[in-house]
Design a protein around this motif. Structure first.
Motif, mmCIF file in Angstrom:
data_model
loop_
_atom_site.group_PDB
_atom_site.id
_atom_site.type_symbol
_atom_site.label_atom_id
_atom_site.label_comp_id
_atom_site.label_asym_id
_atom_site.label_seq_id
_atom_site.Cartn_x
_atom_site.Cartn_y
_atom_site.Cartn_z
ATOM 1 N N ARG A 126 13.562 2.162 4.603
ATOM 2 C CA ARG A 126 13.822 0.916 5.339
ATOM 3 C C ARG A 126 12.857 -0.178 4.840
ATOM 4 O O ARG A 126 13.275 -1.298 4.567
ATOM 5 N N GLN A 127 11.602 0.194 4.685
ATOM 6 C CA GLN A 127 10.625 -0.775 4.159
ATOM 7 C C GLN A 127 11.017 -1.234 2.762
ATOM 8 O O GLN A 127 10.862 -2.400 2.416
ATOM 9 N N ASP A 128 11.493 -0.288 1.958
ATOM 10 C CA ASP A 128 11.827 -0.619 0.572
ATOM 11 C C ASP A 128 12.902 -1.690 0.475
ATOM 12 O O ASP A 128 12.959 -2.424 -0.514
ATOM 13 N N SER B 196 0.768 -1.250 0.000
ATOM 14 C CA SER B 196 0.000 0.000 0.000
ATOM 15 C C SER B 196 0.795 1.294 0.000
ATOM 16 O O SER B 196 0.213 2.353 -0.202
ATOM 17 N N CYS B 197 2.073 1.237 0.243
ATOM 18 C CA CYS B 197 2.824 2.494 0.340
ATOM 19 C C CYS B 197 2.783 3.237 -0.988
ATOM 20 O O CYS B 197 3.049 2.662 -2.037
ATOM 21 N N VAL B 198 2.435 4.527 -0.963
ATOM 22 C CA VAL B 198 2.396 5.333 -2.193
ATOM 23 C C VAL B 198 3.627 6.217 -2.342
ATOM 24 O O VAL B 198 3.674 7.074 -3.222
ATOM 25 N N LYS B 199 4.605 6.038 -1.444
ATOM 26 C CA LYS B 199 5.816 6.870 -1.506
ATOM 27 C C LYS B 199 5.464 8.353 -1.391
ATOM 28 O O LYS B 199 6.011 9.187 -2.093
ATOM 29 N N CYS B 200 4.551 8.645 -0.490
ATOM 30 C CA CYS B 200 4.155 10.043 -0.342
ATOM 31 C C CYS B 200 5.235 10.841 0.388
ATOM 32 O O CYS B 200 5.319 12.047 0.241
ATOM 33 N N ALA C 35 5.551 11.182 3.709
ATOM 34 C CA ALA C 35 5.147 11.763 4.994
ATOM 35 C C ALA C 35 5.981 11.237 6.157
ATOM 36 O O ALA C 35 6.193 11.926 7.142
ATOM 37 N N CYS C 36 6.456 10.000 6.033
ATOM 38 C CA CYS C 36 7.206 9.399 7.137
ATOM 39 C C CYS C 36 8.698 9.711 7.074
ATOM 40 O O CYS C 36 9.434 9.375 7.991
ATOM 41 N N THR C 37 9.153 10.331 5.996
ATOM 42 C CA THR C 37 10.604 10.380 5.765
ATOM 43 C C THR C 37 11.384 11.102 6.866
ATOM 44 O O THR C 37 12.546 10.795 7.100
ATOM 45 N N PHE D 205 2.229 8.696 11.618
ATOM 46 C CA PHE D 205 2.112 9.743 10.617
ATOM 47 C C PHE D 205 1.749 9.217 9.232
ATOM 48 O O PHE D 205 1.361 9.984 8.363
ATOM 49 N N CYS D 206 1.925 7.932 8.998
ATOM 50 C CA CYS D 206 1.637 7.381 7.675
ATOM 51 C C CYS D 206 0.136 7.391 7.437
ATOM 52 O O CYS D 206 -0.630 6.961 8.290
ATOM 53 N N PRO D 207 -0.318 7.863 6.276
ATOM 54 C CA PRO D 207 -1.762 7.903 6.020
ATOM 55 C C PRO D 207 -2.421 6.514 6.062
ATOM 56 O O PRO D 207 -3.627 6.429 6.230
ATOM 57 N N TYR D 208 -1.636 5.457 5.915
ATOM 58 C CA TYR D 208 -2.212 4.101 6.016
ATOM 59 C C TYR D 208 -1.753 3.398 7.274
ATOM 60 O O TYR D 208 -1.928 2.192 7.417
ATOM 61 N N GLY D 209 -1.101 4.116 8.159
ATOM 62 C CA GLY D 209 -0.632 3.511 9.388
ATOM 63 C C GLY D 209 0.451 2.472 9.157
ATOM 64 O O GLY D 209 0.638 1.580 9.978
HETATM 65 S S1 SF4 Z 1 4.027 7.710 5.020
HETATM 66 FE FE1 SF4 Z 1 3.320 5.648 4.571
HETATM 67 S S2 SF4 Z 1 2.634 5.727 2.430
HETATM 68 FE FE2 SF4 Z 1 3.843 7.576 2.772
HETATM 69 S S3 SF4 Z 1 5.909 6.992 2.116
HETATM 70 FE FE3 SF4 Z 1 5.808 6.596 4.325
HETATM 71 S S4 SF4 Z 1 5.195 4.430 4.486
HETATM 72 FE FE4 SF4 Z 1 4.757 5.097 2.379
#
Ligand code: SF4
Ligand code: HEM
Ligand code: HEM
Ligand code: SF4
Lengths: 244, 506
Positions: free
Chosen positions: B103-105, B76-80, B82-84, B155-159
């Motif tokens: 890290r997830q990538d 689900s990550c859209v690479k927005c 927000a978490c960076t 902070f991630c829009p999808y948690g």
């Molecule tokens: S905030 Fe969530 S959706 Fe956005 S880049 Fe980070 S992990 Fe991906």
């Protein structure tokens, strides 16, 4: 000839979109969540969770807390997209409900807002080093695709008009398996071609986020682990060896 | 020029300051590997298996079937972005692979390559990559630079919770024989001896007796620390650090005094003498379950009615959120009390009932702030209202201490920073990343110290306490400026000199 190609394209794209999404969603739904992991503080009731999800989907609550720029561009883009899509319903329903007819002027604004929001998001991808670092080719392509859809739509609206009535006849026909001629204006063909592409890639790309948000355990779980025992089926099997 | 001028805005430390990217800065930071013996004791291969690639992919497939979070988060990550800028390890190092999404990538690129259509046929487009030795190396480095603190998930829009990803990553590493020494050795000790420290029953008994003597010498009240008492009402499960090190042990003394004041019948168990559960750090449901079952066993053997947990962050996560799942149902315990209960809930209950008396001035030499431990803040609750995990410890502190000040709002409560040593990183060879990861918290502390003259910080986590005792001296604080919450309770509580004990605390 054109008409046949586009008819096939849309039948195919719809089938792939629907089948792909059903597959994705059943996968999400079938995979158990073995542990309670809501991000706390979390609601302690199901209705509380529904309200939390509603806030995430409608106002992007978490994103708002995280970053006001991304939130602003992203929210404008999504709301505008929603308005544009609702407005597009007029190509698929007959007669057009009066509410839908009423919101048509708003829709024009939405077209521009959508493209502007996308441009803002794209700008950040290019300018902010952190976001550039995590951006891959597919992220640019997705934005390009949506911008192109938006621009081609706006072109039809303001520059090179197409025969909307014929477009509607074509789509109403498709829905009844009675194929009617499609106008052959190049911009319309581009618009529709890109839309079909979007439908095809949707289930196989990050666009599944639209479904994912509802299945995210950190957002959709109730905080009630002390009151209710939560046990995944595969974990229940481990208990066979338990003495007491 | 580097000096910090109090009161001058330009030089104020900003805990949220975003560093410039320094790719590869922390690539070499790796924990020591587990020895073959430590690996095998947990049922993992002793060393890197021959067909590690296949084993790793198979393990990933298994986890994808077993854990919805993993699948949803990877998809689900859209690479927005927000978490960076949300991870304390990124803020402290500038290494882009410490941005949560990056890290997830590290895991996602392999997932895409082997498990998704686009990754199989258009790998370049979606950043899919083969599982190579280099990738494994990166996993080992960067999944051990995540303290599983969940700040990114807020902070991630999808948690999306990067903790779930790094847990899965560590599980795969264990499955191919690349375990981490610190965690796996400790888990082995819990299985054989009952606690992380490897304190056996006799050592534990003499430690507790020694503490009883110390307390009596100190305040003239015979406060007891009972061990393995059958038929006691309450089983106290606390991190083993509480048994020996400062400031942990002062917290344990605090619990004992509270139990004493309440006239409670309680006991510690030598079999389940550990609240910490490192099974969580290595992502292993099975290990976490085995460790948790010791607590069930102890409760049954001792015939207690209630279970209370001492001050420990991730232990409270496993207790509050997972214990019922892993070792429940607890239908043999008294259902009128929360199962399990946190010592802060227990103490706060008594305070509200007026059952405890304090002399607040005993803490007047202390100007205090409170560090919300990440796992308590974002993975648990206390009391019956959401957010009780923030309010209850503060309410206790304000009851026992006259001078209390919070740190900046965007660094506390659910936005709190990890201490930098959580998630199985509390080991000396990782000192560099630990110190860098602590810097956002330290900057916030420094600021509240300048603004309000704060001298001490309290916490309810054994890892936080150990970590801060190590890093606070670098920031101009004394080693002992980090306190247990129940240490402050212990300072201020007034106990009656020998006389009849009170009733039950109900
Ligand atoms: S905030 Fe969530 S959706 Fe956005 S880049 Fe980070 S992990 Fe991906
Ligand atoms: C339930 C419905 C949806 C929700 C809650 C949702 C939510 C979000 C959120 C929170 C973001 C991150 C912020 C941002 O970058 O905008 C995002 C990104 C994105 N969404 Fe959605 N979305 C939904 C549906 C859709 C649909 C239907 C589409 C496409 C047609 C779409 C396309 C995108 C794209 C392309 C991005 C990435 C933008 C970028 O590259 O920065 N979304 N979405
Ligand atoms: C089968 C589906 C679709 C059809 C038949 C269709 C057709 C059209 C037509 C005929 C117009 C011109 C309107 C006019 O001249 O008044 C238009 C405009 C537009 N389209 Fe589409 N479109 C479709 C899907 C989409 C999708 C999925 C999007 C967005 C992702 C989109 C975005 C737009 C925009 C932004 C405009 C301009 C603003 C507006 O008129 O609303 N379209 N579309
Ligand atoms: S869980 Fe904490 S340590 Fe891990 S990536 Fe997220 S913010 Fe960083």
């Amino acid at each position: 000839m054109l008409t046949t190609i586009y008819a096939c394209l849309f039948y195919g794209a719809t089938a792939i979109f629907l089948a792909g999404m059903v597959l994705r969603i059943t996968r999400f739904a079938r995979t158990p969540a073995p542990l309670k992991i809501p991000t706390m503080p979390a609601p302690t009731t199901k209705s509380g969770v529904a309200y939390r999800l509603l806030r995430e989907v409608t106002v992007f609550e978490s994103l708002f807390r995280a970053n006001k720029w991304i939130w602003a561009f992203g929210w404008i883009f999504h709301v505008a997209l929603a308005v544009v899509l609702i407005r597009h319903l007029r190509y698929f329903v007959q007669p057009v409900p009066s509410l839908l007819a009423l919101m048509q002027p708003l829709g024009v604004l939405a077209g521009f807002a959508m493209v502007a929001g996308l441009a803002g998001l794209w700008g950040r991808r290019l300018i902010v080093p952190r976001i550039r670092y995590i951006t891959g080719p597919s992220d640019h392509l997705m934005l390009a695709l949506l911008v192109a859809i938006g621009c081609s739509g706006l072109l039809m609206k303001f520059v090179a008009h197409t025969d909307i009535v014929a477009v509607k006849t074509f789509f109403l026909g498709l829905m009844r398996f009675d194929i009617q001629p499609l106008p052959s204006d190049p911009i319309l063909l581009v618009h529709l071609g890109l839309v079909a592409t979007l439908m095809i890639v949707f289930p196989f790309s990050k666009l599944v986020h639209a479904a994912g948000v509802f299945f995210s355990p950190s957002r959709n779980q109730v905080d009630d682990s002390r009151e209710r025992r939560h046990l995944a089926p595969w974990a229940a099997k481990l208990e066979a060896d338990r003495a007491r | 020029m580097d000096a910090i001028v109090p009161g001058s805005d330009a030089d104020r430390l900003d805990p949220l300051e975003i560093p410039t990217l320094c790719p590869g800065a922390m690539a070499a930071s790796q924990p020591w590997g587990a020895s073959p013996d430590h690996q095998k004791a947990l049922g993992f291969p002793g060393e890197l298996v021959d067909d590690w690639q296949n084993v790793a992919i198979a393990k990933m497939g298994e986890l994808l079937e077993k854990n919805r979070a993993l699948r949803v988060y990877l998809d689900s990550c859209v690479k927005c972005g927000a978490c960076t800028d949300k991870c304390h390890y990124f803020l402290g190092t500038g290494d882009p692979k410490n941005m949560p999404v990056a890290r997830q990538d590290l895991l996602r690129k392999v997932y895409r390559r082997y498990f998704t259509f686009t990754g199989k046929y258009f790998p370049g487009l979606v950043g899919a990559e083969e599982l190579t030795k280099e990738v494994i190396d990166d996993w080992y480095s960067y999944f051990h630079q995540c303290s599983q603190c969940r700040r990114c998930s807020v902070f991630c829009p999808y948690g999306i919770d990067t903790a779930e990803i790094s847990m899965a990553g560590r599980e795969i590493l264990d499955a191919i024989g690349k375990g981490q020494k610190y965690c796996n050795e400790i888990i082995g000790k819990v299985h054989t001896i009952g606690n992380n420290l490897g304190l056996n029953k006799n050592a534990l008994r003499s430690t507790l007796e020694g503490l009883e003597e110390d307390i009596e010498d100190d305040i003239g009240v015979p406060v007891k620390l009972p061990l393995d008492v059958k038929g006691a009402d309450i089983l106290l499960v606390t991190p083993s650090a509480d048994f020996f090190a400062e400031p942990h042990v002062d917290g344990l003394i605090g619990y004992a005094k509270v139990f004493h004041a309440a006239g409670a019948s309680w006991t510690i168990s030598s079999y389940a003498s550990e609240a910490a559960n490192f099974g969580m750090f290595i992502g292993s449901y099975e290990q976490m379950r085995l460790i948790s079952l010791r607590i069930r066993e102890a409760a049954l053997d001792l015939g207690v009615k209630r279970i209370v947990f001492g001050e420990c962050g991730h232990a409270w996560r496993v207790a509050y959120s997972f214990l019922n799942t892993l070792a429940g149902p607890f239908d043999f315990l008294d259902q009128r009390y929360p199962i399990p209960q946190h010592i802060c809930e227990y103490t706060w209950d008594l305070i509200q009932k007026g059952a405890l008396e304090f002399d607040k001035s005993k803490n007047d030499h202390i100007r205090l702030t409170y560090h919300d431990s990440c796992n308590v803040a974002r993975a648990t609750r206390m009391g019956d209202q959401p957010g009780g995990q923030f309010e209850i410890p503060r309410a206790i502190l304000k009851t026992v201490c006259n001078h209390y000040f919070d740190m900046a709002q965007d660094t506390i409560r659910d936005q709190t920073f990890c201490c930098g040593g959580g998630g199985g990183l509390l080991t000396d060879e990782l000192m560099d990343i630990r110190k860098k990861g602590a810097s956002p918290r330290m900057k916030a502390l420094k600021t509240v110290a300048e603004d309000h003259g704060v001298t001490h910080m309290a916490a309810i986590c054994a890892i936080c306490k150990t970590q801060f005792a190590k890093v606070m001296p670098d920031w101009g604080f004394e080693r002992d400026s980090i306190l247990s919450v129940h240490q402050l309770v212990s300072n201020a509580i007034i106990l009656q000199k020998p006389k009849q004990e009170n009733d039950d605390d109900r």
